[in-house]
Design an enzyme around this catalytic site. Structure first.
Site, PDB file in Angstrom:
ATOM      1  N   ASN A 130     -45.385 -88.202 -24.514  1.00 41.25           N
ATOM      2  CA  ASN A 130     -44.509 -88.279 -25.680  1.00 41.25           C
ATOM      3  C   ASN A 130     -44.786 -89.587 -26.413  1.00 41.25           C
ATOM      4  OD1 ASN A 130     -43.027 -85.879 -25.259  1.00 41.25           O
ATOM      5  ND2 ASN A 130     -41.812 -86.900 -23.689  1.00 41.25           N
ATOM      6  N   ASP A 163     -39.915 -87.295 -11.466  1.00 41.78           N
ATOM      7  CA  ASP A 163     -38.997 -87.573 -12.571  1.00 41.78           C
ATOM      8  C   ASP A 163     -37.558 -87.433 -12.072  1.00 41.78           C
ATOM      9  OD1 ASP A 163     -39.387 -87.476 -15.940  1.00 41.78           O
ATOM     10  OD2 ASP A 163     -37.388 -87.172 -15.108  1.00 41.78           O
ATOM     11  N   ILE A 164     -36.713 -88.365 -12.496  1.00 39.59           N
ATOM     12  CA  ILE A 164     -35.317 -88.381 -12.039  1.00 39.59           C
ATOM     13  C   ILE A 164     -34.528 -87.194 -12.612  1.00 39.59           C
ATOM     14  CG2 ILE A 164     -34.241 -89.812 -13.844  1.00 39.59           C
ATOM     15  CD1 ILE A 164     -33.043 -91.512 -11.561  1.00 39.59           C
ATOM     16  N   VAL A 214     -38.961 -94.091 -22.384  1.00 43.12           N
ATOM     17  CA  VAL A 214     -39.409 -95.295 -21.665  1.00 43.12           C
ATOM     18  C   VAL A 214     -40.677 -95.829 -22.331  1.00 43.12           C
ATOM     19  CG1 VAL A 214     -40.139 -96.247 -19.448  1.00 43.12           C
ATOM     20  CG2 VAL A 214     -38.420 -94.423 -19.512  1.00 43.12           C
ATOM     21  N   HIS A 250     -46.783 -93.022 -19.895  1.00 48.87           N
ATOM     22  CA  HIS A 250     -46.715 -92.186 -18.694  1.00 48.87           C
ATOM     23  C   HIS A 250     -47.078 -90.770 -19.097  1.00 48.87           C
ATOM     24  CE1 HIS A 250     -42.824 -92.433 -20.679  1.00 48.87           C
ATOM     25  NE2 HIS A 250     -42.648 -91.153 -20.356  1.00 48.87           N
ATOM     26  N   HIS A 261     -46.561 -86.846 -18.268  1.00 53.81           N
ATOM     27  CA  HIS A 261     -45.720 -85.887 -17.544  1.00 53.81           C
ATOM     28  C   HIS A 261     -46.611 -84.802 -16.951  1.00 53.81           C
ATOM     29  CE1 HIS A 261     -41.728 -87.065 -19.377  1.00 53.81           C
ATOM     30  NE2 HIS A 261     -42.556 -87.620 -20.249  1.00 53.81           N
TER      31      HIS A 261
HETATM   32  P1  5GP Z   1     -40.284 -89.955 -22.021  1.00 49.27           P
HETATM   33  O1  5GP Z   1     -39.175 -89.301 -22.768  1.00 49.27           O
HETATM   34  O2  5GP Z   1     -40.294 -91.452 -22.229  1.00 49.27           O
HETATM   35  O3  5GP Z   1     -41.635 -89.331 -22.245  1.00 49.27           O
HETATM   36  O4  5GP Z   1     -39.992 -89.674 -20.501  1.00 49.27           O
HETATM   37  C1  5GP Z   1     -39.366 -90.601 -19.663  1.00 49.27           C
HETATM   38  C2  5GP Z   1     -39.058 -89.869 -18.386  1.00 49.27           C
HETATM   39  O5  5GP Z   1     -38.693 -90.833 -17.410  1.00 49.27           O
HETATM   40  C3  5GP Z   1     -37.882 -88.886 -18.511  1.00 49.27           C
HETATM   41  O6  5GP Z   1     -38.319 -87.588 -18.161  1.00 49.27           O
HETATM   42  C4  5GP Z   1     -36.841 -89.460 -17.560  1.00 49.27           C
HETATM   43  O7  5GP Z   1     -36.119 -88.452 -16.866  1.00 49.27           O
HETATM   44  C5  5GP Z   1     -37.668 -90.320 -16.619  1.00 49.27           C
HETATM   45  N1  5GP Z   1     -36.950 -91.458 -16.092  1.00 49.27           N
HETATM   46  C6  5GP Z   1     -36.205 -92.348 -16.795  1.00 49.27           C
HETATM   47  N2  5GP Z   1     -35.702 -93.287 -15.978  1.00 49.27           N
HETATM   48  C7  5GP Z   1     -36.160 -92.985 -14.726  1.00 49.27           C
HETATM   49  C8  5GP Z   1     -35.972 -93.606 -13.464  1.00 49.27           C
HETATM   50  O8  5GP Z   1     -35.291 -94.614 -13.292  1.00 49.27           O
HETATM   51  N3  5GP Z   1     -36.592 -93.005 -12.405  1.00 49.27           N
HETATM   52  C9  5GP Z   1     -37.359 -91.891 -12.534  1.00 49.27           C
HETATM   53  N4  5GP Z   1     -37.911 -91.402 -11.432  1.00 49.27           N
HETATM   54  N5  5GP Z   1     -37.547 -91.290 -13.729  1.00 49.27           N
HETATM   55  C10 5GP Z   1     -36.948 -91.832 -14.806  1.00 49.27           C
END
Ligand code: 5GP
Length: 104
Positions: free
Chosen positions: A84, A28-29, A93, A97, A99
């Site tokens: 989520n 995760d970024i 996103v 996915h 976590h």
């Molecule tokens: P969500 O909130 O959709 O469950 O989690 C999306 C996750 O994707 C977040 O923890 C966010 O930091 C990660 N994320 C978003 N954009 C990128 C990216 O471009 N690269 C990586 N490695 N992680 C990302």
């Protein structure tokens, strides 16, 4: 096309931990724990609410990949797995996915 599909297609860089024909695992970024990985199916399914019968095996596979990666990284003593689902806030996103978080 989701940002994760762009990562899968190598249009955007990321740190890839694992990859097979159906799934990719990246760091995760913005990590929320010492280890914060994202287990992503290559099939672009927006949310858990969009899952179909045909996706059963793929979802199962994501858990087996989580188990394998946790073991390989030696963090399998304790870790959290979560999804989520909430477009307005929690899910950033729109490409499912899982976590995987661990501080061990
Ligand atoms: P969500 O909130 O959709 O469950 O989690 C999306 C996750 O994707 C977040 O923890 C966010 O930091 C990660 N994320 C978003 N954009 C990128 C990216 O471009 N690269 C990586 N490695 N992680 C990302």
């Amino acid at each position: 096309m989701s940002i994760f599909t762009k990562i899968i297609n190598r249009e955007i860089p990321s740190t890839i931990i694992y990859e097979d024909e159906k799934i990719i695992v990246i760091k995760d970024i913005k990590p929320l724990a010492k280890t914060h990985l994202l287990i992503i199916p290559k099939k672009e399914i927006p949310t858990i609410n969009d899952l179909e019968e045909v996706d059963r095996e793929l979802l199962s596979e994501m858990f087996f990949v989580a188990k394998k990666v946790a073991k390989d990284l030696k963090i399998d003593e304790w870790y959290q797995l979560h999804f989520n689902v909430w477009e307005k806030w929690w899910q950033e996103v729109m490409h499912i996915h899982m976590h995987l978080l661990s501080n061990s």
